[in-house]
Write a protein that holds these residues in place. Structure first.
Motif, PDB file in Angstrom:
ATOM      1  N   ASP A  39      46.415  65.082  56.370  1.00  0.00           N
ATOM      2  CA  ASP A  39      45.286  64.162  56.510  1.00  0.00           C
ATOM      3  C   ASP A  39      45.733  62.853  57.153  1.00  0.00           C
ATOM      4  N   CYS A  40      46.867  62.321  56.714  1.00  0.00           N
ATOM      5  CA  CYS A  40      47.394  61.072  57.269  1.00  0.00           C
ATOM      6  C   CYS A  40      47.778  61.253  58.737  1.00  0.00           C
ATOM      7  N   PHE A  41      48.424  62.361  59.033  1.00  0.00           N
ATOM      8  CA  PHE A  41      48.849  62.650  60.408  1.00  0.00           C
ATOM      9  C   PHE A  41      47.642  62.710  61.341  1.00  0.00           C
ATOM     10  N   SER A  42      46.608  63.464  60.931  1.00  0.00           N
ATOM     11  CA  SER A  42      45.425  63.657  61.786  1.00  0.00           C
ATOM     12  C   SER A  42      44.611  62.375  61.924  1.00  0.00           C
ATOM     13  N   LYS A  43      44.462  61.617  60.830  1.00  0.00           N
ATOM     14  CA  LYS A  43      43.710  60.362  60.892  1.00  0.00           C
ATOM     15  C   LYS A  43      44.399  59.338  61.793  1.00  0.00           C
ATOM     16  N   THR A  44      45.708  59.243  61.675  1.00  0.00           N
ATOM     17  CA  THR A  44      46.465  58.308  62.513  1.00  0.00           C
ATOM     18  C   THR A  44      46.354  58.694  63.978  1.00  0.00           C
ATOM     19  N   LEU A  45      46.499  59.986  64.266  1.00  0.00           N
ATOM     20  CA  LEU A  45      46.415  60.471  65.645  1.00  0.00           C
ATOM     21  C   LEU A  45      45.025  60.244  66.220  1.00  0.00           C
ATOM     22  N   LYS A  46      43.979  60.490  65.416  1.00  0.00           N
ATOM     23  CA  LYS A  46      42.597  60.340  65.875  1.00  0.00           C
ATOM     24  C   LYS A  46      42.235  58.881  66.106  1.00  0.00           C
ATOM     25  N   LYS A  47      42.646  58.004  65.207  1.00  0.00           N
ATOM     26  CA  LYS A  47      42.250  56.599  65.266  1.00  0.00           C
ATOM     27  C   LYS A  47      43.133  55.764  66.190  1.00  0.00           C
ATOM     28  N   GLU A  48      44.428  56.040  66.194  1.00  0.00           N
ATOM     29  CA  GLU A  48      45.372  55.184  66.924  1.00  0.00           C
ATOM     30  C   GLU A  48      46.037  55.879  68.107  1.00  0.00           C
ATOM     31  N   GLY A  49      45.776  57.185  68.257  1.00  0.00           N
ATOM     32  CA  GLY A  49      46.378  57.929  69.356  1.00  0.00           C
ATOM     33  C   GLY A  49      47.837  58.267  69.082  1.00  0.00           C
ATOM     34  N   GLN A  58      51.346  47.894  60.447  1.00  0.00           N
ATOM     35  CA  GLN A  58      50.499  46.974  61.204  1.00  0.00           C
ATOM     36  C   GLN A  58      49.389  47.734  61.942  1.00  0.00           C
ATOM     37  N   GLY A  59      48.147  47.295  61.744  1.00  0.00           N
ATOM     38  CA  GLY A  59      47.014  47.937  62.423  1.00  0.00           C
ATOM     39  C   GLY A  59      46.727  49.331  61.932  1.00  0.00           C
ATOM     40  N   GLU A  60      46.977  49.571  60.649  1.00  0.00           N
ATOM     41  CA  GLU A  60      46.791  50.903  60.070  1.00  0.00           C
ATOM     42  C   GLU A  60      45.341  51.357  60.173  1.00  0.00           C
ATOM     43  N   LEU A  61      45.121  52.510  60.812  1.00  0.00           N
ATOM     44  CA  LEU A  61      43.802  53.126  61.014  1.00  0.00           C
ATOM     45  C   LEU A  61      42.811  52.194  61.730  1.00  0.00           C
ATOM     46  N   LYS A  62      43.336  51.378  62.628  1.00  0.00           N
ATOM     47  CA  LYS A  62      42.486  50.483  63.430  1.00  0.00           C
ATOM     48  C   LYS A  62      42.772  50.695  64.907  1.00  0.00           C
ATOM     49  N   ASN A  63      41.708  50.586  65.721  1.00  0.00           N
ATOM     50  CA  ASN A  63      41.885  50.724  67.161  1.00  0.00           C
ATOM     51  C   ASN A  63      42.635  49.528  67.718  1.00  0.00           C
ATOM     52  N   ARG A  64      43.382  49.774  68.782  1.00  0.00           N
ATOM     53  CA  ARG A  64      44.136  48.688  69.403  1.00  0.00           C
ATOM     54  C   ARG A  64      43.201  47.576  69.856  1.00  0.00           C
ATOM     55  N   GLY A  65      43.582  46.342  69.592  1.00  0.00           N
ATOM     56  CA  GLY A  65      42.776  45.191  69.977  1.00  0.00           C
ATOM     57  C   GLY A  65      41.801  44.732  68.910  1.00  0.00           C
ATOM     58  N   THR A  66      41.710  45.478  67.783  1.00  0.00           N
ATOM     59  CA  THR A  66      40.753  45.111  66.723  1.00  0.00           C
ATOM     60  C   THR A  66      41.448  44.485  65.511  1.00  0.00           C
ATOM     61  N   TYR A  67      42.740  44.269  65.607  1.00  0.00           N
ATOM     62  CA  TYR A  67      43.468  43.675  64.480  1.00  0.00           C
ATOM     63  C   TYR A  67      44.461  42.632  64.992  1.00  0.00           C
ATOM     64  N   GLN A  68      44.816  41.714  64.112  1.00  0.00           N
ATOM     65  CA  GLN A  68      45.769  40.668  64.481  1.00  0.00           C
ATOM     66  C   GLN A  68      47.188  41.230  64.489  1.00  0.00           C
ATOM     67  N   VAL A  69      47.906  40.944  65.565  1.00  0.00           N
ATOM     68  CA  VAL A  69      49.284  41.420  65.698  1.00  0.00           C
ATOM     69  C   VAL A  69      50.246  40.330  65.226  1.00  0.00           C
ATOM     70  N   TYR A  70      50.849  40.558  64.073  1.00  0.00           N
ATOM     71  CA  TYR A  70      51.820  39.601  63.539  1.00  0.00           C
ATOM     72  C   TYR A  70      53.220  39.856  64.098  1.00  0.00           C
ATOM     73  N   TYR A  71      53.481  41.135  64.432  1.00  0.00           N
ATOM     74  CA  TYR A  71      54.811  41.512  64.892  1.00  0.00           C
ATOM     75  C   TYR A  71      54.694  42.173  66.267  1.00  0.00           C
ATOM     76  N   ARG A  72      55.060  41.443  67.318  1.00  0.00           N
ATOM     77  CA  ARG A  72      54.871  41.942  68.684  1.00  0.00           C
ATOM     78  C   ARG A  72      55.916  42.993  69.066  1.00  0.00           C
ATOM     79  N   ASN A  73      57.121  42.815  68.595  1.00  0.00           N
ATOM     80  CA  ASN A  73      58.205  43.769  68.845  1.00  0.00           C
ATOM     81  C   ASN A  73      59.268  43.562  67.778  1.00  0.00           C
ATOM     82  N   VAL A  74      60.323  44.344  67.844  1.00  0.00           N
ATOM     83  CA  VAL A  74      61.329  44.297  66.790  1.00  0.00           C
ATOM     84  C   VAL A  74      61.981  42.921  66.665  1.00  0.00           C
ATOM     85  N   PHE A  75      62.218  42.257  67.811  1.00  0.00           N
ATOM     86  CA  PHE A  75      62.881  40.950  67.775  1.00  0.00           C
ATOM     87  C   PHE A  75      61.942  39.876  67.231  1.00  0.00           C
ATOM     88  N   HIS A  76      60.668  39.943  67.651  1.00  0.00           N
ATOM     89  CA  HIS A  76      59.675  38.988  67.164  1.00  0.00           C
ATOM     90  C   HIS A  76      59.440  39.184  65.674  1.00  0.00           C
TER      91      HIS A  76
END
Length: 298
Positions: free
Chosen positions: A251-261, A30-48
């Motif tokens: 590459d995946c590790f660095s991109k995820t860290l850079k884009k999503e923290g 969910q929200g792959e390579l997107k900043n927080r708040g720029t994508y729709q959250v379908y799954y809010r937490n594990v129970f949801h």
């Protein structure tokens, strides 16, 4: 027999924890390579997420990828736990009669690498199937596999034998870190519980308690590698089988860290614990009890 016992123990755990694996996979994508708040959250937490998947995809949706999951657990953990049992019975992990932390980490990592390489093709298929969902709650790239055999045939036909091992660059560090952490903390925790005489030495509560202690450390150490692994396995590929989002593990590790923290690398942490925690506890408990039973019957 050590390999069979390890595989059966892991399959027993998988039957209970597969729905949580589906939830974890969706939350990590969910929200792959997107900043927080720029994508729709379908799954809010594990129970949801559990509720949403059950409501939209049905109860069967929560058991997606169960067949490849069982194959993966049997082959990967059969090799991993079986190899570790042989190393342990050879008394390699002890120094002066005590469990050596360094030796158990090395033994666990080595056993994990072998298991990861063996199980990589079915883990690839499992990830594809578990990410597939109804379009209204879809996250990550959506493959259109009809089942495990169909997926293996399609991947092999399009990308050859090497295509089946795509993503293994993430599987090896993921499983080696998880395995080293799991088996070293499990052995050390068991020894500690026995030394403190919390429970009788032959009690099933020793393995259960050691598994509970081990699971916390495993989840904290393994989740960033798990997120990277899920994304590498699930990313779309071109006609040559080359990933369109990432070039590999680093590459995946660095991109995820850079884009999503840092939080991006710990996406689905709650789901990871609810899945990896019980799976660690159950698989290690089943493994320990089956080995004791086997020794009694010999």
């Amino acid at each position: 027999m050590d390999f069979v016992l390890g595989g059966v123990a892991a399959c027993g755990a998988c039957l209970f924890t597969n729905p949580l694996e589906v939830v974890k996979t969706r939350m990590q994508l969910q929200g792959e390579l997107k900043n927080r708040g720029t994508y729709q959250v379908y799954y809010r937490n594990v129970f949801h997420a559990f509720y949403t998947i059950g409501k939209v995809d049905g109860l069967a949706g929560l058991q997606k990828g169960l067949v490849p999951g069982l194959f993966y657990q049997f082959f990967m953990n059969g090799v991993r736990l079986g190899s570790y049992a042989i190393i342990e019975s050879a008394d390699y992990i002890h120094t002066n009669g005590k469990v050596s932390a360094v030796k158990t980490i090395i033994a666990g990592a080595a056993a994990g690498v072998v298991g990861a390489v063996m199980g990589s093709p079915v883990y690839l298929v499992k990830t594809h199937l578990q990410s597939q969902s109804t379009s209204s709650i879809a996250v990550g790239h959506q493959y259109k596999h009809q089942g495990m055999i169909h997926a293996l045939r399609i991947i092999y036909r399009q990308h050859g034998i090497l295509g089946l091992w795509r993503g293994s660059s993430a599987a090896v560090p993921r499983v080696s870190v998880g395995s080293a952490t799991q088996l070293s903390t499990f052995s050390s925790s068991k020894e500690l519980i026995i030394d403190l005489q919390v429970f009788p030495q032959d009690s099933w509560l020793v393995a259960l308690s050691a598994g509970m202690m081990s699971s916390v450390v495993v989840v904290l150490a393994m989740t960033p590698f798990d997120v990277v692994s899920t994304r590498l396995y699930n990313q779309p590929v071109n006609h040559l089988g080359k990933g369109q989002l990432y070039n590999g593990f680093t590459d995946c590790f660095s991109k995820t860290l850079k884009k999503e923290g840092l939080t991006g690398l710990y996406k689905g942490l709650g789901a990871s614990y609810f899945r990896l925690g019980p799976h660690t506890i159950l698989s290690l408990f089943f493994w320990d009890e089956l080995r004791k039973l086997h020794q009694k019957l010999r």
